[in-house]
Write an enzyme that holds these catalytic residues in place. Structure first.
Site, mmCIF file in Angstrom:
data_model
loop_
_atom_site.group_PDB
_atom_site.id
_atom_site.type_symbol
_atom_site.label_atom_id
_atom_site.label_comp_id
_atom_site.label_asym_id
_atom_site.label_seq_id
_atom_site.Cartn_x
_atom_site.Cartn_y
_atom_site.Cartn_z
ATOM 1 N N ASP A 187 59.361 18.293 -1.380
ATOM 2 C CA ASP A 187 60.627 17.954 -0.728
ATOM 3 C C ASP A 187 61.539 17.134 -1.626
ATOM 4 O O ASP A 187 62.457 16.469 -1.146
ATOM 5 C CB ASP A 187 60.365 17.192 0.580
ATOM 6 C CG ASP A 187 59.784 15.807 0.339
ATOM 7 O OD1 ASP A 187 58.886 15.674 -0.514
ATOM 8 O OD2 ASP A 187 60.238 14.847 1.001
ATOM 9 N N ASP A 228 53.805 12.733 0.080
ATOM 10 C CA ASP A 228 54.775 12.067 0.951
ATOM 11 C C ASP A 228 55.940 12.990 1.278
ATOM 12 O O ASP A 228 56.644 13.457 0.386
ATOM 13 C CB ASP A 228 55.316 10.798 0.277
ATOM 14 C CG ASP A 228 54.221 9.796 -0.024
ATOM 15 O OD1 ASP A 228 53.959 8.945 0.814
ATOM 16 O OD2 ASP A 228 53.632 9.893 -1.125
ATOM 17 N N ASP A 259 52.998 18.520 -2.361
ATOM 18 C CA ASP A 259 53.372 17.131 -2.566
ATOM 19 C C ASP A 259 52.817 16.364 -1.370
ATOM 20 O O ASP A 259 52.570 16.950 -0.311
ATOM 21 C CB ASP A 259 54.885 17.013 -2.654
ATOM 22 C CG ASP A 259 55.351 15.576 -2.711
ATOM 23 O OD1 ASP A 259 54.831 14.805 -3.531
ATOM 24 O OD2 ASP A 259 56.232 15.215 -1.904
#
Length: 257
Positions: A206, A50, A48
């Site tokens: 996250d 960001d 991922d």
């Protein structure tokens, strides 16, 4: 973000998506359990963007505060709302101004995006330990890339600014396919561009949708605990195979392969 000391990966037995996983520290894994993990060798890694690969919150919160200032509203501190940075521009607006109506939030969101286009990459940095992880992937010739819900007009310039784009055979943005995470479509497209089957790819994220996307596409899912995970996220309930405290913990796992 600072790297922890004495922390490592926490591999788990594979669980159905609706089963609560039980974490096991990497240092506690027995030899026969490592052989089980070797049945699914990691031949590719996807991130991922960001909050996993890059700490983009400083740029995003700067853009948010510029938009809030345009509308005569007070700014927010990075520390207070960085947890929302993985969930998109509207989530940042909601975190800063939860009492505004939907139309007002949408207007500020558009202002945030306008400002972000100008400041994208100014303060964004790779998380601590990420350079060592990426160097290891390059040395071992393990292909890596990004699957993000961030629009390509923001994701690609950021990766170019960080001098990463040319190293990635797969950069899948939120508008690369008609479906976004947690749908498996962008994940499978990335796998095809890495030329690695999904079952041999580790996807790091996250946010809950990241780990659901990994499970939905039959990838190994790893929670990036160094990212923008809020106190109420209950990350331990997300479907996952591993939990990592730092990027260096991922590196430790890959060195076993």
């Amino acid at each position: 973000m600072t790297e922890g000391t004495g922390t490592g990966a926490k591999p788990l037995d594979a669980k159905p998506i609706d089963t609560k996983p039980i974490e096991t520290k990497l240092t506690d894994i027995k030899a026969n359990e490592i052989k089980t993990l070797d049945a699914r060798p990691i031949r590719g890694v996807l991130f991922d963007l960001d909050g996993t690969l890059v700490d983009t919150a400083p740029d995003l919160v700067l853009a948010l505060n510029l938009a809030l200032k345009d509308f005569g509203l007070p700014g927010e501190s990075l520390e207070n709302i960085r947890f929302a940075a993985s969930h998109g521009s509207l989530a940042l607006v909601n975190a800063a101004q939860p009492h505004l109506n939907d139309e007002e939030k949408a207007t500020i969101q558009q202002g945030l995006l306008d400002h972000y286009h100008k400041v994208n990459g100014q303060a964004a940095r790779l998380f601590d330990g990420m350079v060592s992880l990426l160097d290891h992937l390059n040395e071992r010739r393990i292909p890596f890339g990004v699957v993000t819900n961030k629009a390509a007009r923001f994701a690609r310039p950021l990766l170019h600014r960080l001098e990463l784009a040319h190293k990635m055979p797969a950069i899948i943005s939120g508008d690369s396919t008609t479906q976004s995470k947690p749908h498996p479509a962008p994940m499978r497209l990335a796998a095809s561009q890495l030329s690695v089957c999904c079952e041999q790819i580790l996807y790091l994220g996250d946010a809950k949708r990241d780990l659901e996307a990994a499970r939905n596409s039959d990838m190994l899912g790893g929670i990036a605990h160094w990212g923008y995970i809020g106190n109420n996220d209950q990350a331990h309930l997300w479907p996952h195979d591993f939990g990592f405290d730092t990027p260096l913990a991922v590196l430790e796992l890959l060195k076993q392969g």
